[in-house]
Structures are given as C-alpha cells and as structure tokens.
Design a protein around this motif. Structure first.
Motif, PDB file in Angstrom:
ATOM      1  N   SER A   1     -27.155 -41.292 -21.476  1.00 41.31           N
ATOM      2  CA  SER A   1     -28.017 -42.030 -22.404  1.00 41.31           C
ATOM      3  C   SER A   1     -27.523 -43.467 -22.479  1.00 41.31           C
ATOM      4  N   VAL A   2     -28.475 -44.413 -22.475  1.00 42.34           N
ATOM      5  CA  VAL A   2     -28.112 -45.831 -22.542  1.00 42.34           C
ATOM      6  C   VAL A   2     -28.981 -46.494 -23.605  1.00 42.34           C
ATOM      7  N   ASP A   3     -28.340 -47.207 -24.527  1.00 41.50           N
ATOM      8  CA  ASP A   3     -29.054 -47.951 -25.559  1.00 41.50           C
ATOM      9  C   ASP A   3     -29.779 -49.123 -24.899  1.00 41.50           C
ATOM     10  N   GLU A   4     -31.040 -49.321 -25.245  1.00 38.11           N
ATOM     11  CA  GLU A   4     -31.848 -50.387 -24.640  1.00 38.11           C
ATOM     12  C   GLU A   4     -31.250 -51.775 -24.845  1.00 38.11           C
TER      13      GLU A   4
ATOM     14  N   ASN B   1     -34.774 -55.927 -16.090  1.00 39.19           N
ATOM     15  CA  ASN B   1     -35.266 -54.956 -15.115  1.00 39.19           C
ATOM     16  C   ASN B   1     -34.954 -53.508 -15.496  1.00 39.19           C
ATOM     17  N   GLY B   2     -34.329 -53.314 -16.659  1.00 41.72           N
ATOM     18  CA  GLY B   2     -33.996 -51.966 -17.109  1.00 41.72           C
ATOM     19  C   GLY B   2     -32.681 -51.429 -16.588  1.00 41.72           C
TER      20      GLY B   2
END
Length: 110
Positions: free
Chosen positions: A63-66, A72-73
């Motif tokens: 999981s990665v916090d935005e 580009n994500g």
C-alpha cells in the motif's frame, strides 16, 4: 519506529499510541498497518530456520499513500523519505540519492 521495534507489546500495550501511531487491521495478514507511515509492505511467513535465523516471507500486498506519488503515479523517493538501518554504525540513514539504473548499469559488462 525504533521505539515500536524495541518495546514489547506485552509489556507496553499502548506502544503504538505512545509512539504517535495509529494501528489499522490488515485485510491480508495478521499484523497491524501503521496509518502514519506512507508505505506498507504486508508479508506472510513462508519459512524460518532457527539454526541460521533465515526468514523467508512472501509479499502479499503493498500500500502506498498518494501523497508520496509523483505526477505519473510512481513512488517519489524524496517524498517517501525511506530510511535503512546501518548495522556498522547502529544508525538510521535516509535514502534518496540515485546512483544508477537498475538492470541497465551492468549491461555494459555483458
């Protein structure tokens, strides 16, 4: 993070709160997720060798916090500010300087 790693939850049941962290139940593994950390790698234990202390895990979710993503994500390492343990000096070192391109830098030697 250091505090959470060196203090037993059996002796200090509120160690997450004392460290300023909020625990959240993982849907993938039987371990908490720390909401305040921008990246979470969830793993399941595959094997452990008591003689060598070799532990093998399987990553089942990331999981990665935005807030730590670039336009580009992709993970922006400067925003994520990951640290690593330096066992030679018993210190934590902030990572971030690019020193080469993975899977390309050694191609000149082929």
């Amino acid at each position: 993070c250091d505090y959470v790693g060196i203090v037993s939850g059996n002796k200090e049941p509120d160690k997450f709160a004392k460290a300023g962290f909020t625990a959240e139940k993982s849907e993938k593994v039987d371990a908490p997720i720390i909401k305040e950390l921008p990246i979470c790698v969830e793993c399941k234990l595959k094997s452990y060798d008591k003689e060598t202390c070799r532990l093998v895990g399987e990553i089942v979710n990331v999981s990665v916090d935005e807030r730590v993503l670039d336009k580009n994500g992709n993970v922006d390492v400067a925003k994520a500010a990951p640290i690593t343990f330096d066992p030679f000096n018993n210190a934590y070192i902030r990572l971030g300087e690019k020193v080469g391109d993975a899977f390309k830098a050694g191609a000149a030697l082929k």
